[in-house]
Design a protein around this motif. Structure first.
Motif, mmCIF file in Angstrom:
data_model
loop_
_atom_site.group_PDB
_atom_site.id
_atom_site.type_symbol
_atom_site.label_atom_id
_atom_site.label_comp_id
_atom_site.label_asym_id
_atom_site.label_seq_id
_atom_site.Cartn_x
_atom_site.Cartn_y
_atom_site.Cartn_z
ATOM 1 N N PHE A 1 0.832 -1.195 0.000
ATOM 2 C CA PHE A 1 0.000 0.000 0.000
ATOM 3 C C PHE A 1 0.868 1.248 0.000
ATOM 4 C CE2 PHE A 1 -2.635 -3.316 1.678
ATOM 5 C CZ PHE A 1 -3.894 -3.047 1.194
ATOM 6 N N GLY A 2 0.365 2.277 -0.652
ATOM 7 C CA GLY A 2 0.994 3.601 -0.635
ATOM 8 C C GLY A 2 -0.060 4.671 -0.495
ATOM 9 N N LEU A 3 0.216 5.730 0.334
ATOM 10 C CA LEU A 3 -0.739 6.812 0.587
ATOM 11 C C LEU A 3 -0.138 8.113 0.097
ATOM 12 C CD1 LEU A 3 -3.369 7.891 1.907
ATOM 13 C CD2 LEU A 3 -2.045 8.165 4.018
ATOM 14 N N ALA A 4 -0.951 8.901 -0.589
ATOM 15 C CA ALA A 4 -0.536 10.233 -1.040
ATOM 16 C C ALA A 4 -1.627 11.219 -0.658
ATOM 17 C CB ALA A 4 -0.288 10.239 -2.542
ATOM 18 N N ARG A 5 -1.208 12.442 -0.190
ATOM 19 C CA ARG A 5 -2.178 13.462 0.223
ATOM 20 C C ARG A 5 -1.776 14.801 -0.344
ATOM 21 N NH1 ARG A 5 -4.004 12.761 6.421
ATOM 22 N NH2 ARG A 5 -5.642 14.087 5.560
ATOM 23 N N HIS A 6 -2.817 15.618 -0.563
ATOM 24 C CA HIS A 6 -2.596 16.990 -1.009
ATOM 25 C C HIS A 6 -3.789 17.801 -0.541
ATOM 26 C CE1 HIS A 6 -2.329 20.523 -3.621
ATOM 27 N NE2 HIS A 6 -1.027 20.228 -3.737
ATOM 28 N N GLY A 7 -3.540 18.581 0.511
ATOM 29 C CA GLY A 7 -4.646 19.351 1.079
ATOM 30 C C GLY A 7 -5.681 18.404 1.679
ATOM 31 N N GLY A 8 -6.892 18.558 1.298
ATOM 32 C CA GLY A 8 -7.963 17.699 1.798
ATOM 33 C C GLY A 8 -8.180 16.452 0.954
ATOM 34 N N GLU A 9 -7.347 16.237 -0.073
ATOM 35 C CA GLU A 9 -7.502 15.083 -0.935
ATOM 36 C C GLU A 9 -6.525 13.989 -0.527
ATOM 37 O OE1 GLU A 9 -6.718 16.650 -4.734
ATOM 38 O OE2 GLU A 9 -8.584 17.802 -4.877
ATOM 39 N N ALA A 10 -6.940 12.734 -0.708
ATOM 40 C CA ALA A 10 -6.093 11.593 -0.370
ATOM 41 C C ALA A 10 -6.349 10.472 -1.369
ATOM 42 C CB ALA A 10 -6.373 11.105 1.051
ATOM 43 N N GLY A 11 -5.269 9.725 -1.662
ATOM 44 C CA GLY A 11 -5.392 8.600 -2.576
ATOM 45 C C GLY A 11 -4.535 7.441 -2.113
ATOM 46 N N VAL A 12 -5.004 6.234 -2.321
ATOM 47 C CA VAL A 12 -4.293 5.024 -1.927
ATOM 48 C C VAL A 12 -4.080 4.169 -3.168
ATOM 49 C CG1 VAL A 12 -4.347 2.906 -0.560
ATOM 50 C CG2 VAL A 12 -5.243 5.025 0.402
ATOM 51 N N GLN A 13 -2.849 3.667 -3.333
ATOM 52 C CA GLN A 13 -2.538 2.734 -4.410
ATOM 53 C C GLN A 13 -2.135 1.402 -3.800
ATOM 54 O OE1 GLN A 13 -0.230 2.563 -8.580
ATOM 55 N NE2 GLN A 13 -1.750 4.028 -8.004
ATOM 56 N N VAL A 14 -2.596 0.303 -4.425
ATOM 57 C CA VAL A 14 -2.317 -1.046 -3.958
ATOM 58 C C VAL A 14 -1.659 -1.827 -5.089
ATOM 59 C CG1 VAL A 14 -3.240 -3.104 -2.855
ATOM 60 C CG2 VAL A 14 -4.391 -0.924 -2.542
ATOM 61 N N PHE A 15 -0.517 -2.468 -4.771
ATOM 62 C CA PHE A 15 0.110 -3.431 -5.682
ATOM 63 C C PHE A 15 -0.224 -4.820 -5.172
ATOM 64 C CE2 PHE A 15 3.838 -1.245 -8.041
ATOM 65 C CZ PHE A 15 2.984 -0.231 -8.436
ATOM 66 N N PHE A 16 -0.718 -5.694 -6.087
ATOM 67 C CA PHE A 16 -1.047 -7.071 -5.730
ATOM 68 C C PHE A 16 0.100 -7.965 -6.193
ATOM 69 C CE2 PHE A 16 -5.069 -4.877 -6.661
ATOM 70 C CZ PHE A 16 -5.658 -4.932 -5.406
ATOM 71 N N VAL A 17 0.829 -8.536 -5.222
ATOM 72 C CA VAL A 17 1.975 -9.396 -5.498
ATOM 73 C C VAL A 17 1.540 -10.832 -5.229
ATOM 74 C CG1 VAL A 17 4.370 -9.930 -4.955
ATOM 75 C CG2 VAL A 17 3.555 -7.563 -4.827
ATOM 76 N N ARG A 18 1.632 -11.678 -6.291
ATOM 77 C CA ARG A 18 1.263 -13.074 -6.157
ATOM 78 C C ARG A 18 2.405 -13.937 -6.711
ATOM 79 N NH1 ARG A 18 -1.562 -10.586 -3.544
ATOM 80 N NH2 ARG A 18 -3.868 -10.451 -3.556
ATOM 81 N N ALA B 1 12.006 -0.229 -1.215
ATOM 82 C CA ALA B 1 11.973 0.356 -2.558
ATOM 83 C C ALA B 1 10.615 0.109 -3.226
ATOM 84 C CB ALA B 1 13.097 -0.232 -3.419
ATOM 85 N N LEU B 2 10.064 -1.108 -2.999
ATOM 86 C CA LEU B 2 8.752 -1.406 -3.581
ATOM 87 C C LEU B 2 7.677 -0.513 -2.973
ATOM 88 C CD1 LEU B 2 6.985 -3.142 -5.405
ATOM 89 C CD2 LEU B 2 6.850 -4.841 -3.574
ATOM 90 N N VAL B 3 7.748 -0.318 -1.632
ATOM 91 C CA VAL B 3 6.762 0.560 -0.981
ATOM 92 C C VAL B 3 6.899 1.985 -1.503
ATOM 93 C CG1 VAL B 3 6.090 1.575 1.228
ATOM 94 C CG2 VAL B 3 6.595 -0.867 1.091
ATOM 95 N N GLN B 4 8.136 2.442 -1.674
ATOM 96 C CA GLN B 4 8.333 3.796 -2.203
ATOM 97 C C GLN B 4 7.776 3.924 -3.620
ATOM 98 O OE1 GLN B 4 9.308 6.461 -0.679
ATOM 99 N NE2 GLN B 4 9.750 5.410 1.266
ATOM 100 N N THR B 5 7.940 2.840 -4.402
ATOM 101 C CA THR B 5 7.368 2.856 -5.758
ATOM 102 C C THR B 5 5.853 2.996 -5.705
ATOM 103 O OG1 THR B 5 9.173 1.487 -6.592
ATOM 104 C CG2 THR B 5 7.161 1.541 -7.903
ATOM 105 N N VAL B 6 5.234 2.261 -4.779
ATOM 106 C CA VAL B 6 3.781 2.345 -4.656
ATOM 107 C C VAL B 6 3.368 3.739 -4.202
ATOM 108 C CG1 VAL B 6 1.765 1.381 -3.492
ATOM 109 C CG2 VAL B 6 3.623 -0.130 -4.178
ATOM 110 N N VAL B 7 4.113 4.314 -3.238
ATOM 111 C CA VAL B 7 3.787 5.671 -2.767
ATOM 112 C C VAL B 7 3.929 6.674 -3.905
ATOM 113 C CG1 VAL B 7 4.511 7.510 -1.208
ATOM 114 C CG2 VAL B 7 4.387 5.156 -0.374
ATOM 115 N N GLU B 8 5.006 6.514 -4.683
ATOM 116 C CA GLU B 8 5.213 7.438 -5.798
ATOM 117 C C GLU B 8 4.090 7.303 -6.828
ATOM 118 O OE1 GLU B 8 6.865 10.496 -7.825
ATOM 119 O OE2 GLU B 8 7.436 9.740 -5.832
ATOM 120 N N ASN B 9 3.676 6.068 -7.087
ATOM 121 C CA ASN B 9 2.556 5.875 -8.005
ATOM 122 C C ASN B 9 1.283 6.502 -7.459
ATOM 123 O OD1 ASN B 9 4.191 4.490 -9.694
ATOM 124 N ND2 ASN B 9 3.244 2.497 -9.439
ATOM 125 N N ALA B 10 1.092 6.397 -6.131
ATOM 126 C CA ALA B 10 -0.093 7.014 -5.524
ATOM 127 C C ALA B 10 -0.050 8.522 -5.708
ATOM 128 C CB ALA B 10 -0.178 6.642 -4.046
#
Length: 658
Positions: free
Chosen positions: A196-213, A304-313
């Motif tokens: 999971f990765g979380l990104a925020r800007h002001g009152g907006e928030a977004g979450v990105q999920v990578f599914f690793v199988r 590094a993978l978590v940072q990638t997800v955060v950056e994508n978020a």
């Protein structure tokens, strides 16, 4: 909705069509439904209804109904994109009919390799179960197992010389590999986990999920969150995790976060319980509970993978903000344009009102000048529409009236000074001529009928002559052949005479084999082609004399020579009959008299030669009977009997021994 299986045991289901239009961030899942061994009657009835119905559902709810759920997805659009991809790679059916296997032919999907035709029994249940199993493995990210199975099937098809099926499996493997290359990112550790990765800007928030199988990133999804303005990041992400896994069909053994969340230990215990409840593998199969690790990596590949997800978020949130800003700017521009359009419309409306008021005043002035009131104008107003037509009608009447007046004036001038005619005499004359006209008309009608009859006869005769000419043209070759057969040819021979002549040639050839030796090869028999009537031409016989080199009539032969010729012909006829019909054999021949006409010259005369020929016939297992008074013949043939003539009649006396 789309049914994937033609039986009631496995169904791919997608539900809740309204989630795509609502724009909600709630979870959306793909569901594989199946009967469980311990399913209740209500669950079985529901699964059967799904199998008979549409079969694919998009749902927000996870029920304990024996189904297999895949997800969650951020929106119905993500689900549809996944289903479109799966449909291109695997031939599961997407129609809505109830499968009985009795359809006369499959639909177009079968011919474009998008379905294997369970509706028309073009595949077995086991073959279709294998397709569904491959779809489940693909959605789980286990593409290597799918390709291994397909390669095994391709090898079996090739070994059994099913090259067309093997080529189709090869193309399917290549399509899956191309899709996997575009979508899969390899991770060092081959485990299942959600990052999971979380990104925020002001009152907006977004979450990105990578599914690793299985160590591969098989997919990702982005979620937009509302109401996170005054909440810290730890609370926002903790709340999202609870909502996300509340309805998730599968909880991996490891979850990676960018930072610690509120009540992380409690969330970890709760996720472990959720993981123990969820099915794994094929529908209906469960597995024991397992501990879930919620980790916040600080270094290494996982960090590094978590940072990638955060950056994508962040990028996804920025892209969403950019799109929203563009939409807002576009809306503002459209609003400003609408205000300007409204102002322009107000100005145009004011100008129209002014012009309308002036037109009303001018109309009232003209109405008063015409001496009409408003009520009178309204009553006459319908006539305005037909004013031009009425004006034209009046003008036409005036022209016709002027023409009639001129004609009356001309007629009055023409009869001026004339007296009235004798109308009664004219009536009688008219009546007489009318009767004559009627008679003439009747005669003309009768004549016309006769002419029509003759014309029909002429056309009928022409048609008959045409058909006769066609028949003559068509039968010309047959008539020509018939003429040739009937003797209308250069030889003046009928077919019957020709056939008899051909047979006669064979008889003469066989007779000459006897006639030649008996005449020291002086004579040979041949057909006479010039004598005979029209039907018998070519059936006469003449003798070729080798001493003179000429042919002559058989009547010029001596009595003995004539006897020899007759005997040769009889023997030749017997030979030809036996050769033509294997079932007919002439075993016996009788010769009455004629031997006295044969000459004898010390054993080398004609009689001796004839007797030699008769002995050769006897040696061929034939019986020869002779009636003769010649002593030499009696001596040559010891076996026989005498016929004695006496006063009381004839008697038979045996001669020699048999």
């Amino acid at each position: 909705r789309t049914t994937v299986h033609h039986e009631d045991d496995v169904v791919l289901v997608v539900d809740c069509e309204t989630c795509a239009a609502s724009g909600a961030v709630d979870h959306v899942m793909i569901v594989f439904k199946a009967h469980r061994a311990e399913a209740t009657p209500a669950e079985v009835a529901h699964a059967e209804a799904v199998a008979r119905g549409l079969g694919v559902e998009i749902t927000r709810r996870v029920l304990d109904d024996g189904a297999r759920y895949f997800g969650p997805y951020a929106s119905a659009g993500s689900v549809r994109r996944t289903l479109d991809l799966v449909k291109k790679l695997f031939p599961w059916r997407s129609c809505t009919k109830t499968i009985t296997g009795n359809d006369p032919r499959p639909c177009l999907d079968y011919y474009i390799q998008r379905c294997i035709g369970p509706c028309a029994s073009l595949c077995s249940k086991q073959e279709y179960d294998e397709v569904v199993r491959q779809v489940i493995l693909f959605l789980e990210g286990r593409t290597e197992e799918v390709t291994r199975g397909l390669r095994r099937s391709m090898g079996e098809a090739s070994a059994s010389l099913e090259y067309e099926r093997a080529a189709g499996l090869r193309d399917q493997i290549r399509a899956i590999e191309r899709t996997t290359e575009r979508q899969v990112m390899e991770v060092v550790e081959r485990v299942d986990m959600d990052v999971f990765g979380l990104a925020r800007h002001g009152g907006e928030a977004g979450v990105q999920v990578f599914f690793v199988r299985g160590g591969n990133v098989i997919g990702r999804d982005t979620f937009a969150l509302d109401g996170a303005l005054d909440e810290p990041d730890a609370n926002v992400l903790a709340g999202f995790l609870e909502q996300f896994y509340q309805s998730a069909p599968y909880v991996p053994p490891r979850i990676l976060l960018p930072f610690p969340v509120t009540d992380q230990a409690l969330i970890q215990d709760w996720l472990s319980q959720q993981r123990g409840k969820r099915p794994d593998g094929l529908p209906g199969q469960g597995r024991p509970s397992a501990r879930v690790q919620v980790l916040v990596p600080q270094r290494g590949d996982k960090r590094a993978l978590v940072q990638t997800v955060v950056e994508n978020a962040r990028e996804s949130l920025q892209a969403a903000r950019t799109a929203a800003e563009k939409a807002l700017n576009s809306a503002r521009e459209k609003a400003l344009g609408a205000v300007k359009d409204l102002e322009s419309a107000d100005k145009v409306l004011a100008g129209c009102k002014t012009r309308h008021q002036k037109a009303v005043e001018v109309f009232r002035t003209k109405l008063a000048g015409a001496g009409l009131t408003a009520e009178a104008f309204q009553s006459l107003k319908p006539a305005v529409e037909t004013l031009d037509e009425d004006r034209e009608t009046v003008e036409t009447y005036r022209r016709e009236h002027k023409s009639a007046s001129d004609s009356a004036t001309d007629a009055a001038s023409a009869i001026e000074g004339m007296s009235w005619p004798d109308l009664e005499a004219l009536r009688e004359t008219h009546q007489t001529h009318g009767e004559a006209l009627g008679n003439a008309t009747e005669e003309r009608v009768a004549a016309q009928g006769h002419v029509d009859h003759l014309d029909r006869l002429r056309k009928g005769m022409e048609e008959t002559l045409r058909k006769l000419e066609e028949a003559e043209a068509a039968s010309g070759p047959l008539r020509g052949l018939a003429a040739l057969v009937n003797g209308q040819n250069s030889q003046r021979l009928t077919l019957e005479t020709f056939a008899i002549g051909a047979m006669f040639d064979q008889i003469l050839e066989a007779a000459n084999l006897r006639f030649g030796p008996m005449t020291n090869y002086q004579y040979s028999l041949e057909r006479e082609m010039e004598n005979g009537g029209r039907g018998k031409r070519g059936l006469g016989t003449q003798v070729f004399d080798a001493h003179t080199g000429k042919s002559r009539a058989t009547s010029t032969l001596s009595g003995g020579e004539t006897f020899i010729a007759a005997l040769s012909l009889a023997l030749g006829l017997a030979d030809v009959v036996e050769a033509a019909s294997g079932k007919v054999r002439l075993d016996t021949i009788f010769i009455d008299e004629g031997f006295g006409s044969l000459d004898t010259e010390n054993g080398s005369g004609t009689l001796e030669q004839v007797l030699q020929v008769l002995n050769s016939i006897v040696r061929q297992n034939r019986a020869v009977g002779l009636i003769s008074h010649v002593p030499l013949v009696q001596e040559a043939i010891p076996n026989g009997f005498y016929v004695r003539k006496g006063m009381s009649g004839s008697s038979i006396e045996e001669r020699g021994l048999v």
